[in-house]
Design an enzyme around this catalytic site. Structure first.
Site, PDB file in Angstrom:
ATOM      1  CD1 TRP A 273      -4.817  -4.505   0.986  1.00 11.85           C
ATOM      2  CD2 TRP A 273      -6.255  -6.520   1.255  1.00 11.85           C
ATOM      3  NE1 TRP A 273      -4.447  -5.433   1.827  1.00 11.85           N
ATOM      4  CE2 TRP A 273      -5.472  -6.456   2.236  1.00 11.85           C
ATOM      5  CE3 TRP A 273      -7.397  -7.426   1.140  1.00 11.85           C
ATOM      6  CZ2 TRP A 273      -5.084  -7.654   2.944  1.00 11.85           C
ATOM      7  CZ3 TRP A 273      -7.098  -8.532   2.095  1.00 11.85           C
ATOM      8  CH2 TRP A 273      -5.936  -8.420   3.060  1.00 11.85           C
TER       9      TRP A 273
ATOM     10  CD  GLU B 289      -7.012  -1.113   1.899  1.00 10.25           C
ATOM     11  OE1 GLU B 289      -7.771  -1.633   1.425  1.00 10.25           O
ATOM     12  OE2 GLU B 289      -7.107  -1.115   3.203  1.00 10.25           O
TER      13      GLU B 289
ATOM     14  CE  LYS C  43      -3.261  -5.779   7.070  1.00  4.06           C
ATOM     15  NZ  LYS C  43      -4.566  -6.715   6.672  1.00  4.06           N
TER      16      LYS C  43
ATOM     17  CG  ASP D 246      -6.986   0.337   6.535  1.00  3.73           C
ATOM     18  OD1 ASP D 246      -6.746   0.503   7.672  1.00  3.73           O
ATOM     19  OD2 ASP D 246      -7.881  -0.379   5.921  1.00  3.73           O
TER      20      ASP D 246
ATOM     21  CG  HIS E  86      -3.555  -1.390   6.072  1.00  7.82           C
ATOM     22  ND1 HIS E  86      -3.931  -1.916   4.928  1.00  7.82           N
ATOM     23  CD2 HIS E  86      -4.377  -2.162   6.906  1.00  7.82           C
ATOM     24  CE1 HIS E  86      -5.061  -2.755   4.835  1.00  7.82           C
ATOM     25  NE2 HIS E  86      -5.492  -2.861   6.201  1.00  7.82           N
TER      26      HIS E  86
ATOM     27  CG  HIS F  82     -10.098   1.535   3.648  1.00  7.57           C
ATOM     28  ND1 HIS F  82      -9.847   0.215   3.140  1.00  7.57           N
ATOM     29  CD2 HIS F  82     -10.931   1.858   2.833  1.00  7.57           C
ATOM     30  CE1 HIS F  82     -10.680   0.005   2.020  1.00  7.57           C
ATOM     31  NE2 HIS F  82     -11.143   0.964   1.991  1.00  7.57           N
TER      32      HIS F  82
ATOM     33  CG  ASP G  71      -7.823  -6.040  14.757  1.00 11.59           C
ATOM     34  OD1 ASP G  71      -7.742  -6.549  13.777  1.00 11.59           O
ATOM     35  OD2 ASP G  71      -8.817  -5.018  15.207  1.00 11.59           O
TER      36      ASP G  71
ATOM     37  CG  ASP H 235      -9.346  -4.604  10.219  1.00 13.28           C
ATOM     38  OD1 ASP H 235      -9.398  -3.795   9.193  1.00 13.28           O
ATOM     39  OD2 ASP H 235      -8.818  -5.707  10.144  1.00 13.28           O
TER      40      ASP H 235
ATOM     41  CG  ASP I 168     -11.366  -1.555   5.943  1.00 16.71           C
ATOM     42  OD1 ASP I 168     -12.080  -2.484   6.527  1.00 16.71           O
ATOM     43  OD2 ASP I 168     -10.295  -2.083   5.610  1.00 16.71           O
TER      44      ASP I 168
HETATM   45  C1  RNT Z   1      -7.584  -5.514   4.462  1.00  9.08           C
HETATM   46  C2  RNT Z   1      -7.833  -4.246   4.170  1.00  9.08           C
HETATM   47  C3  RNT Z   1      -9.009  -4.230   3.181  1.00  9.08           C
HETATM   48  C4  RNT Z   1     -10.177  -5.261   3.870  1.00  9.08           C
HETATM   49  C5  RNT Z   1     -11.551  -4.986   3.011  1.00  9.08           C
HETATM   50  C6  RNT Z   1     -12.446  -5.985   3.775  1.00  9.08           C
HETATM   51  O1  RNT Z   1      -6.476  -5.465   5.299  1.00  9.08           O
HETATM   52  O2  RNT Z   1      -7.721  -3.260   4.991  1.00  9.08           O
HETATM   53  O3  RNT Z   1      -9.426  -3.008   2.878  1.00  9.08           O
HETATM   54  O4  RNT Z   1     -10.373  -4.668   5.174  1.00  9.08           O
HETATM   55  O5  RNT Z   1     -11.512  -4.767   1.819  1.00  9.08           O
HETATM   56 ZN    ZN Z   2      -8.766  -1.189   4.359  1.00  4.83          ZN
END
Ligand code: RNT
Ligand code: ZN
Length: 422
Positions: A188, A229, A231, A262, A265, A289, A297, A299, A329
């Site tokens: 990523w 990955e 986003k 993810d 994302h 993820h 956010d 995460d 993640d």
């Molecule tokens: C970032 C991605 C990635 C990270 C990790 C730490 O937006 O999601 O996967 O969160 O690699």
């Molecule tokens: Zn991720």
């Protein structure tokens, strides 16, 4: 009645109840026990890693909060992980990042990293009977400060990150060989612009070239599986992300590697649950993820949300358990970090169990017969079947605390260990 007797007793009527819908709870529990979730090491220290200095700078990611007790070295992080793993039913994996290399007093540049700096992790994983997954760290570094890495127009910077990618694949392959289990090695990169770009094409062409260079060497899939990955946007890359979904989906299909979805994302009205069967029509395998997006956010700690349940349902209904690698993640620095792992992983497992307890064949028949009224009615009735009794029984059999009992263990650990860290 003893605690275990009570749980076993509650399991019997639950089992009968599911049997009436045509579902075998024993079989579901057995299947669940075979699913490995890849726990992300970075929840333990807010994506800090063990290099000195930088922190999260330049990554477009942010861990907010300052809860006491974050891990400061490999031994502490492993100790915290052991604590979390002891409270999660089943056998799982660990997902590492390159910044968690243990290089002693030496500072080793990212393009010079080697497997030997991960021997502490590999030995530990062997002893724990766990597989490892891996990630290059293309952020939190002065050479990522411009906001561009593999897509950089600065050939020196681009080359540096290509070398990092190559080094990471070697490390991943070594981990896979050592542990006799393929190491999913993910890429990523944060590359993108805060504001409207004039050239969207150039960085994407360079990213493609960089990836081609990183993946040039063919590696046995029994040891290494490559993944990329995407986003939609990040902090500081609101207008343009080089590695968008379309970009990486095309790349993964063209190069027969894994695509990483993810769950934080995408646009907030888009769902990964609906993407799984689409991308798996064209790809052999994917990486997830699992996270939880909240407003800006991406995460937050995963919870048992409708979407998490939908993701698990899609994996189970599509018979994709062998083709979807489930990783977590998220990073929350405002609550106990061990608890964050436990909550997120247990929720992922609960979602999977709930999906495994679904009478999928029956639902399909109803749907195929065009009885959409019954489809909705049955799906809603399923939600209040005694799922909790089956989950408790699984935890009991897996020898981990049932219900909120795990929290006391985390509190004790915080009092004894985490609160001593300054
Ligand atoms: C970032 C991605 C990635 C990270 C990790 C730490 O937006 O999601 O996967 O969160 O690699
Ligand atoms: Zn991720």
């Amino acid at each position: 009645m003893t605690y275990s007797k009570r749980i076993e007793k509650a399991y019997e009527p639950a089992k009968e109840c599911y049997a009436e819908t045509g579902v075998d709870t024993d079989a579901a529990v057995e299947k669940l026990s075979k699913i490995a979730i890849s726990l992300h090491c970075w929840q333990g220290d807010d994506v800090g890693g063990f290099e000195s200095g930088e922190g999260l700078a330049g990554g477009g990611m942010m861990a907010t909060g300052s809860y006491r007790g974050k891990a400061r070295c490999g031994d502490e992080l492993r100790m915290d992980l052991e604590q979390a793993l002891g409270l999660i039913p089943g056998k799982h994996r660990l997902n590492l990042h390159a910044i968690y290399a243990e290089t002693g007093k030496e500072r080793i540049e990212r393009n010079k990293l080697e497997a030997k700096y991960f021997s502490g992790w590999i030995d530990w994983a062997k002893a724990m009977g766990m597989g490892l997954d891996f990630n290059g760290t293309f952020f939190s570094h002065p050479k990522a400060a411009s906001g561009f890495t593999l897509g950089s127009q600065d050939e020196g910077i681009r080359r540096f990150w290509v070398e990092h990618g190559i080094a990471c694949r070697k490390i991943g392959e070594h981990m896979g060989r050592q542990l006799q289990s393929p190491c999913v090695t993910n890429v990523w990169v944060p590359d993108g612009y805060k504001d409207i770009p004039a050239d969207r094409k150039g960085p994407r062409e360079r990213l493609r070239k960089s990836l081609d260079e990183i993946f040039a060497e063919k590696v046995d899939r029994r040891y290494l599986m490559d993944s990329v990955e995407s986003k939609l946007f990040g902090i500081g890359s609101e207008s343009y992300v080089v590695g968008s979904h379309e970009f990486y989906m095309g790349y993964a299909i063209a190069n027969k590697i894994l695509l990483c979805l993810d769950t934080g994302h995408f646009h907030p009205t888009e769902v990964v649950s609906d993407k799984i069967s689409s991308v798996l029509t064209f790809l052999d395998e994917i990486l997830l993820h699992v996270s939880r997006g909240v407003r800006w956010d991406s995460d937050h700690v995963a919870i048992l949300s409708d979407e998490l349940r939908a993701i698990a349902e899609e994996i189970v209904r599509g018979d994709y358990l062998q083709r979807v690698h489930i990783g977590l993640d998220f990073f929350d620095a405002s609550i106990n970090r061990v608890a964050a792992w436990v909550i997120g992983t247990r929720c992922m497992l609960k979602a999977l169990l709930s999906a495994l307890l679904e009478p999928t064949d029956r639902l399909r028949e109803i749907e195929a017969a065009g009885d959409l009224t019954s489809r909705l009615a049955v799906l809603e009735e399923l939600k209040t079947l005694p799922f909790g009794s089956v989950w408790d029984y699984y935890c009991l059999k897996a020898d981990v605390p049932v219900g909120p009992a795990w929290l006391q263990a985390v509190k004790d650990y915080e009092a004894k260990v985490l609160s001593q860290r300054t």
